[in-house]
Every structure is written in C-alpha cells, then in structure tokens.
Write a protein that holds these residues in place. Structure first.
Motif, PDB file in Angstrom:
ATOM      1  N   UNK A 217      33.640  44.696  34.238  1.00 25.77           N
ATOM      2  CA  UNK A 217      34.464  44.361  35.390  1.00 25.77           C
ATOM      3  C   UNK A 217      35.954  44.412  35.102  1.00 25.77           C
ATOM      4  N   UNK A 218      36.336  44.147  33.879  1.00 26.58           N
ATOM      5  CA  UNK A 218      37.744  44.166  33.504  1.00 26.58           C
ATOM      6  C   UNK A 218      38.344  45.566  33.609  1.00 26.58           C
ATOM      7  N   UNK A 219      37.506  46.605  33.698  1.00 26.06           N
ATOM      8  CA  UNK A 219      37.991  47.977  33.820  1.00 26.06           C
ATOM      9  C   UNK A 219      38.239  48.405  35.264  1.00 26.06           C
ATOM     10  N   UNK A 220      38.065  47.496  36.216  1.00 22.31           N
ATOM     11  CA  UNK A 220      38.221  47.848  37.631  1.00 22.31           C
ATOM     12  C   UNK A 220      39.592  48.420  37.945  1.00 22.31           C
ATOM     13  N   UNK A 221      40.620  47.990  37.215  1.00 22.78           N
ATOM     14  CA  UNK A 221      41.958  48.536  37.464  1.00 22.78           C
ATOM     15  C   UNK A 221      41.969  50.049  37.251  1.00 22.78           C
ATOM     16  N   UNK A 222      41.026  50.557  36.463  1.00 23.44           N
ATOM     17  CA  UNK A 222      40.920  51.995  36.223  1.00 23.44           C
ATOM     18  C   UNK A 222      39.820  52.620  37.087  1.00 23.44           C
ATOM     19  N   UNK A 223      38.632  52.032  37.074  1.00 25.34           N
ATOM     20  CA  UNK A 223      37.492  52.656  37.757  1.00 25.34           C
ATOM     21  C   UNK A 223      37.661  52.728  39.267  1.00 25.34           C
ATOM     22  N   UNK A 224      38.401  51.810  39.848  1.00 29.92           N
ATOM     23  CA  UNK A 224      38.576  51.832  41.299  1.00 29.92           C
ATOM     24  C   UNK A 224      39.612  52.871  41.751  1.00 29.92           C
TER      25      UNK A 224
END
Length: 175
Positions: free
Chosen positions: A135-142
C-alpha cells in the motif's frame, strides 16, 4: 571531503523525510465521509470514482484501471474495465488486495455477447485497494493503469468506500 559527506547526509535526510510524508499522507484516513452511498459513478476517461447520495457527490477518488482501459470488457485477459450498469454484490475483507468490493460483471448481456463471439467473458472485477503489504507504493502505482480490469484506489480511499458502500449498491461505469 567533509562538506560532500555533509551534503549527502542532508540530501539523504531530506529524501527520507519526503518519502515519510508521502507515505503518511497516503495511509492516513482521508476527509471523513458520512452517510451511505446511494450509488457509484465511475468515469474511466477521467480516472474518477464518485460516491453519490442521490444527485450529490459525497466523495471523489482517483482510480487506476486495467492495463488496456479503453472500451468495454469483452473477454478474460483483455485488461479492460467493463462499462455499463452493475451492482456491488459481495465484499472480501481477506482479498489479496486491501479490501475488495465485487462488481456484478458479467451480466446476461455480457455473457451472451462473449458466447456469440466464442470468448470467455471473464469476471472477478473488483473495486480494491493496493496489493497487500504494498500500500505504501500507491503514490507510484496510482499514476498508471495496472490492474487486470479492476478499479484500484489507495488503501485509505478503499477504507472510506468499504464503509459507505453496502452490498446491493448500484454502480455505473462510463467510458
């Protein structure tokens, strides 16, 4: 030499603090949304999911879609998100992604269309958060479309959606 080391340490600290702030911003709950959604409207072209109460927008969320988002889902593996009117028909709190709400795709027309073309219509289209533990990667995956046809949001957004969208809620997905 000492000034170069000092600069590297300062830059490293600044980078670490920036990443921490981004991470905190993504995992902390968004603005409180009160009430229960009457329906959901997804605009694929704007990458937006709106929770609605009647004609009023309760909340708006940025979304990521399937890897080939244009057009209606036609078959298993096409990475398209379906378009049309469906219903949230069940939920999974033990998903491989942070919570998930199942969209009632395929409907009878989707099944008939796929069968007429000799294709497998696919299924398991969900609104979900990020892959568990990532979830911490949402800044990238989204920032790009990465699902197999699902509608992805941040985990914090999924918490709000989960708590305001009961089973049976209609969902309209537009091109």
């Amino acid at each position: 030499m000492a000034s170069a080391v000092t600069r590297i340490l300062c830059l490293s600290s600044l980078l670490a603090a920036s990443l921490l702030l981004i991470w905190l911003g993504l995992v902390m709950p968004s603005a409180a949304t009160t009430g229960i959604a009457s329906h959901i409207v997804v605009d694929k072209s704007d990458r937006r999911l709106d929770l609605m109460q009647g004609e009023a927008v309760m909340a708006t969320f940025a979304i990521a879609l399937g890897g080939a988002p244009e057009g209606h889902k036609g078959e298993e593996g096409d990475q398209r998100t379906p378009e049309g009117h469906y219903v949230i028909d069940w939920r999974n709190d033990r998903s491989g992604y942070h919570l998930s709400l199942h969209i009632s795709y395929p409907d009878a027309a989707d099944i008939a269309r796929a069968e007429a073309e000799g294709k497998d219509h696919g299924g398991m289209i969900m609104i979900h958060g990020q892959r568990n533990a990532l979830g911490w990667l949402a800044f990238l995956t989204q920032r790009f479309d990465w699902t197999d046809g699902c509608i992805a949001v941040t985990n914090a957004d999924m918490d709000i959606i989960w708590n305001t969208v009961p089973d049976g809620t209609p969902i309209e997905i537009t091109p």
